[in-house]
Design a protein around this motif. Sequence first.
Motif, PDB file in Angstrom:
ATOM      1  N   MET A   1       0.828  -1.177   0.000  1.00  0.00           N
ATOM      2  CA  MET A   1       0.000   0.000   0.000  1.00  0.00           C
ATOM      3  C   MET A   1       0.876   1.245   0.000  1.00  0.00           C
ATOM      4  N   ILE A   2       0.331   2.292  -0.516  1.00  0.00           N
ATOM      5  CA  ILE A   2       1.060   3.554  -0.532  1.00  0.00           C
ATOM      6  C   ILE A   2       1.016   4.172   0.862  1.00  0.00           C
ATOM      7  N   ALA A   3       2.153   4.616   1.317  1.00  0.00           N
ATOM      8  CA  ALA A   3       2.272   5.140   2.676  1.00  0.00           C
ATOM      9  C   ALA A   3       2.189   6.660   2.680  1.00  0.00           C
ATOM     10  N   LEU A   4       1.670   7.180   3.755  1.00  0.00           N
ATOM     11  CA  LEU A   4       1.556   8.616   3.933  1.00  0.00           C
ATOM     12  C   LEU A   4       2.914   9.284   3.754  1.00  0.00           C
ATOM     13  N   GLU A   5       3.945   8.726   4.343  1.00  0.00           N
ATOM     14  CA  GLU A   5       5.281   9.326   4.261  1.00  0.00           C
ATOM     15  C   GLU A   5       5.790   9.383   2.822  1.00  0.00           C
ATOM     16  N   ASP A   6       5.468   8.375   2.011  1.00  0.00           N
ATOM     17  CA  ASP A   6       5.873   8.385   0.604  1.00  0.00           C
ATOM     18  C   ASP A   6       5.192   9.513  -0.162  1.00  0.00           C
ATOM     19  N   VAL A   7       3.916   9.702   0.107  1.00  0.00           N
ATOM     20  CA  VAL A   7       3.167  10.771  -0.559  1.00  0.00           C
ATOM     21  C   VAL A   7       3.698  12.129  -0.113  1.00  0.00           C
ATOM     22  N   LYS A   8       3.968  12.280   1.165  1.00  0.00           N
ATOM     23  CA  LYS A   8       4.511  13.546   1.663  1.00  0.00           C
ATOM     24  C   LYS A   8       5.863  13.845   1.029  1.00  0.00           C
ATOM     25  N   LEU A   9       6.688  12.831   0.885  1.00  0.00           N
ATOM     26  CA  LEU A   9       7.985  13.013   0.240  1.00  0.00           C
ATOM     27  C   LEU A   9       7.804  13.447  -1.210  1.00  0.00           C
ATOM     28  N   TYR A  10       6.911  12.786  -1.914  1.00  0.00           N
ATOM     29  CA  TYR A  10       6.631  13.124  -3.309  1.00  0.00           C
ATOM     30  C   TYR A  10       6.096  14.548  -3.457  1.00  0.00           C
ATOM     31  N   LEU A  11       5.251  14.958  -2.524  1.00  0.00           N
ATOM     32  CA  LEU A  11       4.648  16.289  -2.564  1.00  0.00           C
ATOM     33  C   LEU A  11       5.539  17.377  -1.943  1.00  0.00           C
TER      34      LEU A  11
END
Length: 65
Positions: A1-11
């Motif tokens: 699953m996609i993790a919150l931390e990965d999305v925050k890093l991407y954004l």
Amino acid sequence: MIALEDVKLYLHVDGSEEDSLIQTFIDSAKMLILEQTGKTKKVVVTVVDLIETTTETAIEETDLF
């Protein structure tokens, strides 16, 4: 699953002020995929994994510069 931390890093989001909002977006995207495709959770997980892989690739490409 996609993790919150990965999305925050991407954004490029630092801190935790937006965590709840970003997690809501992640959860909403998963539900939208499920509702629009009529597929099982397993398919949603596969699509989310694909998005996660794409995000990781984008992050790696960004890190090269």
